[in-house]
Motif scaffolding. Structure first.
Motif, mmCIF file in Angstrom:
data_model
loop_
_atom_site.group_PDB
_atom_site.id
_atom_site.type_symbol
_atom_site.label_atom_id
_atom_site.label_comp_id
_atom_site.label_asym_id
_atom_site.label_seq_id
_atom_site.Cartn_x
_atom_site.Cartn_y
_atom_site.Cartn_z
ATOM 1 N N UNK B 487 -0.258 3.749 2.616
ATOM 2 C CA UNK B 487 0.317 2.673 1.808
ATOM 3 C C UNK B 487 0.423 3.140 0.357
ATOM 4 N N UNK B 488 1.603 3.549 -0.074
ATOM 5 C CA UNK B 488 1.837 4.068 -1.423
ATOM 6 C C UNK B 488 0.776 5.103 -1.805
ATOM 7 N N UNK B 489 0.598 6.153 -0.990
ATOM 8 C CA UNK B 489 -0.541 7.055 -1.204
ATOM 9 C C UNK B 489 -0.480 7.844 -2.497
ATOM 10 N N UNK B 490 0.717 7.990 -3.074
ATOM 11 C CA UNK B 490 0.810 8.844 -4.265
ATOM 12 C C UNK B 490 1.281 8.079 -5.495
ATOM 13 N N UNK B 491 1.433 6.765 -5.377
ATOM 14 C CA UNK B 491 1.996 5.991 -6.483
ATOM 15 C C UNK B 491 1.128 6.044 -7.733
ATOM 16 N N UNK B 492 -0.201 6.088 -7.537
ATOM 17 C CA UNK B 492 -1.092 6.054 -8.694
ATOM 18 C C UNK B 492 -1.363 7.457 -9.238
#
Lengths: 352, 634
Positions: B487-492
């Motif tokens: 779930x959005x693993x690289x967004x942060x």
């Protein structure tokens, strides 16, 4: 104020040899900005790009008088901003922050939030502005950022992130500043909303001649908006120059890695980018301590001994702009997938 | 204006909001009534509080004496009302003294900080260490049993506690960006304090005041009970309790009016304080606080057809609803897609599209107020929406694993990384300590963590976000899952770190053959790692196809518009083709095509009916009835 104010000339913002240290505990401190110089000439859009911990936001805070200055000089036109706080600062410099939620007082209507700076300004300059005139200015500003007039009576909780960011921009613009600092102003927004806000900022910049200092981690965003680019890493400037040049022909290994790491919205181009990046990839390594070394040495595929013992200074680069690299000019040439499309490499399926 | 409510609603004031609740009305009404009665005691009291009638002592309530009489035959009701006057005056004096000291100091220390803050706080420490009761006794001795002096002293001494709480609130508000913005717009510190800091402190001030008032009543009653207040025969609540105590064996009733009234007053003040706190806490959120209550548990869903396909994960007609303060809201409507081993399906959409809810629903991890209301999630031949909690728990981690956007949240800050991973490893297989340690190191090497031995000894807060995501991936891989939900693993993460993590995911997938369901909003990430894409909009899948087809020529106007709104797609410093408006929030979807209000191709027939998924070829569907127009565009 519209019509009444003397047209103040836009001025150049100059930051020279800025050092910002944040105290940790009693005696120790962390150096967030380490000798950064940059300038935003009147009416120009300058992008400041870097990853988390690069010190880009600290530069913005220092310009806004919100960070402790250990050394350096910040001037706006002929005014030295170093020690100016509060109402003494020129209101010509305004800011739009990243977080659209914390940026607005939840207990105040949008109308109040936008009128407040006008009232404070009138009180300071002794000029009087009727309530009706203030209302009119607020309505005009809301229209300019694309919000309906009914917005003024509402509270922030009734607006989405994109709308709040428009309100923040309206508040920043209400005193007709000459320089707008956008500190990750579109980073928290969805793609379609981000495009709307970028269009708005660009329009304000191009039509009103507003100078922009555009701070972001997103290369594609900053490349779209900025005329000049400054690339920061671990508190230092690695490369600067015209955006076109820095983005298309990066001359510093760090900038190159940054460009190669940003995934492209195109299968072929992204494939090419990934392969080039993987060819140069080093195993993940612990950050070396800062000091008399290149801050990027531990991750640089081209690093030599000198990079670990001598701090590279910013100097004129062979293709133009400035770069802080001992090996500038000796690096293998950069071929860009935009301008020189690679030949199609058979099937594009990337999975076994 | 799609997300703001259409009628301009003014934010309710604290007072009105408190009165809107039942307990607010009851407690405020009671206190107001008490206040009015005591104030009007000379007018409404049935008798002179000092008038003795020795013929009628210790009577129980009657028509003449509503609350009976005391041991000297005085009317209890009248004495309560007159006694209440001195109690209320005492409370007001105490509260006023406390507010005068605590509010300015609390706000000033919190907002200004620095040396002034340190000085005042040390002073407050000293005051807090002083035994209040001793001081009060001394004051009463000096000022000749003056309750006013005692209450003012109590207010001043008690102010240090309230000041700390206000200071804490002010410090939080100072961090808010709108305070920085106000400073930059040229507001003075005084203006900022009065306009932005103080209004946000109002809630805690009211709560603290009501709690202090309750405390003051207790202390005042105690002092008068001990005879330290106005001497008899003056009526005081504490004095009345004292009198009742002496006649407790002969007439227990006498304790009821005074004791009961004191208890009720303290209770009312406490409850009122709580109500104010609840109201101010939810006042600034648009949702008004989320009620956590399960939406209707999936009712008798018609028996889903036996899975026909061979896909590892097959989601069919999945609908999910959430219960919100505005009622039940459908967040997903008929979501469906297939995912096979070795494939990576990108679930793409903006916030509000339902992509994360879809991922959570597959795992059976919806929040407490959400529920699957229809459809099925077939994983390896089993319908997960019908699985028991225990069956789901057995699947999670072993067959299906999850990595989320915030890796730090997934790690417990109080345990070393090695021991956390080891715990997970041992929960999957019965391994000896040593075998588990070897497996942990193997996993850490697999996710390319530098120097695993040393890294295992670290705590989560000692590593970077990118390293933490690698640890989270190692934990997810511990059970050798067949399906990884990311779930959005690289967004942060930073772009350079994102590229590393994506490269790692690609390598791991190649080696293990697992399927990946990747939730993202970033087309670049899709282009980098996905084999298939499902584009979501307003709770529906609007297009699903292999990536080559989607990037080659989008078959849904939303896909095309979303791709075009990337700054990459516009010439530098020219307007981007932005989509006007915003994603409609759940519950406010237009009839027919949900995208039609923002769509350049929309026509009258788009509003008619729910738009079905149109099959374009074997692998491709689009929820658009005018898709051929889009394909025809250059």
């Amino acid at each position: 104020m519209k019509g009444t104010a003397t047209a103040e000339e836009a001025a150049e913002l100059t930051v020279s040899d800025l050092v910002v240290d944040y105290p940790i505990g009693r005696r120790r401190h962390r150096r967030a900005v380490d000798g950064v110089s940059l300038s935003v000439p009147a009416g120009r859009a300058v992008g400041l790009v870097g990853e988390s911990g690069s010190g880009k936001s600290s530069v913005a805070k220092a310009v806004l008088g919100m960070a402790p200055l250990s050394a350096g000089r910040i001037t706006y036109g002929t005014t030295v901003l170093n020690d100016l706080r509060g109402p003494a600062r020129p209101q010509d410099i305004q800011v739009v922050f990243q977080d659209p939620y914390s940026s607005l007082d939840p207990t105040k209507t949008i109308g109040y939030t936008l009128q407040e700076p006008l009232r404070a300004h009138c009180a300071r300059t002794g000029r009087s502005l009727s309530a009706a005139a203030r209302d009119e200015l607020v309505r005009a500003m809301l229209a300019k950022v694309g919000l309906p007039a009914g917005t003024a009576e509402r509270y922030p909780a009734q607006f989405s992130g994109g709308q709040r960011q428009r309100i923040s921009i309206a508040r920043a613009l209400i005193l007709q500043p000459r320089l707008l600092i956008c500190d990750e102003a579109v980073s928290a927004l969805d793609l379609s909303i981000q495009a709307q806000i970028l269009n708005l900022l660009l329009e304000l910049h191009l039509e009103l001649g507003l100078s922009l200092l555009f701070i972001t981690h997103d290369l594609s965003v900053v490349n779209h908006v900025a005329e000049d680019l400054v690339v920061m890493f671990r508190g230092r400037v690695m490369e600067s120059g015209s955006a076109e040049l820095v983005y298309r022909q990066p001359q510093h290994p760090y900038t190159r890695q940054l460009v190669m790491s940003a995934p492209m919205q195109d299968l072929e181009a992204q494939r090419a980018r990934r392969e080039r990046r993987e060819a140069l990839a080093l195993p993940p390594a612990r950050q070396a301590p800062l000091g008399e070394a290149c801050p990027f040495a531990h991750r640089c595929p081209f690093a030599v001994d000198r990079c670990r013992s001598e701090r590279p200074l910013l100097r004129s680069a062979p293709l133009g702009g400035q770069v802080a690299c001992h090996l500038a000019g000796e690096l293998p040439p950069w071929s860009d997938e935009h301008t020189q499309p690679r030949e199609a490499t058979g099937s594009t399926t990337s999975c076994p | 204006m799609t997300t703001a409510t259409d009628v301009p609603v003014r934010r309710r004031g604290v007072l009105r909001a408190v009165l809107a609740t039942a307990r607010g009305r009851i407690t405020a009404g009671f206190l107001l009534l008490l206040f009015a009665c005591c104030l009007l005691a000379p007018v409404i009291a049935p008798a002179d509080p000092l008038h003795q009638n020795l013929q009628e002592i210790l009577r129980t309530p009657s028509g003449a004496h509503w609350l009976g009489t005391d041991s000297l035959g005085r009317d209890v009701l009248s004495r309560l009302l007159y006694g209440g006057r001195s109690s209320i005056v005492g409370i007001l004096e105490g509260v006023a003294a406390q507010l005068v000291v605590a509010v300015p100091l609390g706000v000033a220390t919190g907002y200004l900080g620095g040396r002034f803050d340190r000085f005042v706080m040390r002073l407050a420490d000293i005051v807090m260490s002083v035994p209040v009761i001793v001081i009060l006794l001394a004051i009463l001795a000096i000022f000749d049993h003056s309750i006013a002096a005692a209450m003012i002293t109590l207010g001043v001494l008690g102010a240090s506690g309230m000041m700390r709480i206000i200071r804490g609130t002010a410090m939080t508000v100072r961090q808010e960006l709108y305070v920085s913005a106000a400073e930059l717009l040229g507001l003075s510190r005084t203006q900022i304090i009065f306009r932005h800091i103080l209004p946000r402190c109002r809630g805690v001030i009211i709560v603290q005041t009501s709690l202090f008032a309750a405390l003051a009543i207790g202390i005042q009653t105690g002092l008068t009970f001990l005879g330290l207040g106005p001497p008899p025969p003056a009526a005081t609540w504490g004095g009345m309790v004292n009198e009742a105590a002496t006649t407790l064996s002969t007439q227990p009733w006498l304790l009821a009016p005074s004791g009961g009234l004191i208890a009720l007053t303290v209770l009312a003040l406490g409850v009122l304080g709580d109500t104010v706190r609840d109201v101010t806490a939810q006042n600034h959120t648009s949702s008004g606080g989320l009620r956590v209550k399960p939406a209707r548990r999936r009712p008798d869903v018609a028996q889903a057809p036996v899975p026909e396909g061979t896909a590892l994960l097959s989601v069919r007609d999945l609908s999910v609803s959430f219960l919100t303060p505005r009622g039940e809201v459908e967040v997903l409507t008929g979501v469906g897609f297939d995912l096979d081993a070795g494939q990576t399906l990108g679930l793409v959409g903006e916030s509000g599209s339902g992509k994360s809810v879809t991922a959570r629903a597959v795992l059976g991890l919806l929040e407490a107020n959400g529920a699957v209301t229809g459809g099925s999630v077939i994983f390896d031949g089993r319908d997960l929406t019908r699985a028991t909690r225990r069956q789901l728990a057995a699947l999670r981690g072993t067959r299906i694993a999850l990595i989320s956007q915030e890796p730090m949240v997934a790690l417990d800050p109080s345990f070393r990384i090695g021991s956390q991973l080891s715990e997970i490893v041992r929960s999957h297989a019965r391994l000896s300590r040593e075998a588990a340690r070897r497996r942990v190191l193997e996993l850490m090497e697999m996710v390319e963590l530098p120097d695993p031995e040393e890294m295992a000894k670290r705590y989560p807060f000692q590593i970077s976000g990118g390293m933490a995501q690698r640890v989270a991936i190692a934990a997810a891989l511990a059970g050798s899952p067949d399906l990884l939900i990311a779930d959005e693993p690289t967004t942060a993460l930073d772009v350079t770190v994102q590229a590393d993590v994506l490269a790692l995911l690609r390598r791991l997938q190649r080696e293990t053959g697992m399927a990946v369901l990747l939730v993202t909003h970033d087309w670049g990430v899709v282009a980098d790692i996905c084999t298939h894409v499902a584009v979501m909009y307003a709770g529906q899948v609007v297009e699903q196809a292999p990536v080559e087809q989607v990037f080659g020529a989008p078959a849904h106007p939303y896909t095309a518009a979303l791709m075009a709104s990337s700054p990459e797609k516009a010439p530098r410093r020219t307007p981007i083709d932005a989509i006007a408006g915003a994603v409609p929030p759940p519950g406010a979807h237009p009839d027919g095509c949900r995208f039609r209000d923002r769509c350049a191709l929309s026509a009258a027939e788009c509003a008619d009916d729910d738009i079905p998924l149109v099959r374009l070829n074997e692998e491709r569907v689009s929820r658009c009835i005018r898709t051929e127009l889009l394909q025809a565009q250059p």
